[in-house]
Enzyme design. Sequence first.
Site, PDB file in Angstrom:
ATOM      1  N   HIS A   1       1.539  -0.101  -1.595  1.00 31.63           N
ATOM      2  CA  HIS A   1       0.228  -0.487  -1.083  1.00 31.63           C
ATOM      3  C   HIS A   1       0.192  -1.929  -0.603  1.00 31.63           C
ATOM      4  O   HIS A   1      -0.678  -2.721  -0.942  1.00 31.63           O
ATOM      5  CB  HIS A   1      -0.854  -0.199  -2.122  1.00 31.63           C
ATOM      6  CG  HIS A   1      -1.008   1.255  -2.413  1.00 31.63           C
ATOM      7  ND1 HIS A   1      -1.558   2.151  -1.521  1.00 31.63           N
ATOM      8  CD2 HIS A   1      -0.619   1.999  -3.483  1.00 31.63           C
ATOM      9  CE1 HIS A   1      -1.524   3.363  -2.023  1.00 31.63           C
ATOM     10  NE2 HIS A   1      -0.957   3.308  -3.221  1.00 31.63           N
TER      11      HIS A   1
ATOM     12  N   ASN B   1      -5.701 -12.691  -3.922  1.00 34.78           N
ATOM     13  CA  ASN B   1      -5.008 -13.742  -4.640  1.00 34.78           C
ATOM     14  C   ASN B   1      -3.748 -13.188  -5.301  1.00 34.78           C
ATOM     15  O   ASN B   1      -3.709 -12.039  -5.705  1.00 34.78           O
ATOM     16  CB  ASN B   1      -5.898 -14.340  -5.734  1.00 34.78           C
ATOM     17  CG  ASN B   1      -7.014 -15.204  -5.183  1.00 34.78           C
ATOM     18  OD1 ASN B   1      -6.853 -15.918  -4.211  1.00 34.78           O
ATOM     19  ND2 ASN B   1      -8.177 -15.122  -5.840  1.00 34.78           N
TER      20      ASN B   1
END
Length: 390
Positions: A67, A229
Amino acid sequence: MKELELKYGCNPNQKPARVFMEDGELPVQSVNGKPGYINLLDALNGWQLVKELKETTGQPAAASFKHVSPAGAAVGRPLSETLKKVYCTDDAELSPLACAYARARGADRMSSFGDFIALSDRCDKSAALLIKKEVSDGIIAPGYDEDALEILKRKKNGGYCVLQIDEKYVPPATEKKQVFGVTFEQGHNFIQIDSGCLKNIVTERKNLSGEEQQNLLISLIILKYTQSNSVCYVKDGQAIGIGAGQQSRIHCTRLAGDKADKWWLRQSPQVLALKFKADVKRADRDNAIDVYTGDDYEDVLAEGTWQHFFEEKPPVFTREERKSWIAKNTDVAVGSDAFFPFGDNIERARRSGVTAIAQPGGSIRDDNVIEACNKYGIAMAFTGIRLFHH
């Protein structure tokens, strides 16, 4: 070839789907199987990552992508006898490239289930034999030895996706993408991650060992291709914990640290002594180990579900025993794709054996973060480089 048809987009209902070049030829071709949209995103990001790792370290590199973020990435250092067992390589003779993939896959085996593999070098038989045994969606590499390709073509009943990349391809200086019909354009991120990034050491401890420097550079290159992040823990030339796509920096640090701890716990005497039933598959073993090294395993023992996996009832791996084993891990490096805003990130990283950190710096609380490093003798470099990736 200017265009490649895909199975579908992000989801099966998103058809038709394709990748194409506005100018020139596609730098990637399908040697076997048909990729999907996410497969190509994983492949192209993974290839850039391993290419940079190879260029920076001089060693073959591999990445295990899921992913559009790496579950693991590594360079091809030899495996210890313990890691050979933990990484399920059996007694195979491993080439440096195969070692790189074993490390990339072994960092977080649960997340790597069904991965897309990227290799920096021509895939050899040794690497292909490892890949053959794992559940994987596909692979990208600059080439394939004939015997390796035949092994890979037999995966998934002949449908395994095998992509070949032109290793000389250089992307245009600007890149575009569309979101909701709106076109975005930016300069490609050509920034180089090298030892110059680590010159500005802001802590009381000013020295970085050669090993710490290489591990920090590896962490930063990995972060360059990890959804932000993100925070990455590296030891012995491989990622051991990656925290990706979190909205809070401390959650990245905790997630990556927890994965690093799990990686280390897999090497403990308690886990190595587990006696699995012969018919338990690799993925089920990985799941069982994850549960065994967790806080709720006493409940699992009480419920009797251990009988599905083990020949005999294993002793409880107590919280105190796990904490004691984790405390033995050291020489871990941590990179962050943006600044640490609070010292709590350092406190969490320190618990997973971190001795060196690289981050951009620039927080209004930099002094607090530096103070936390000084408290534990951790060396920290301010790179001045943010590595957001979306």
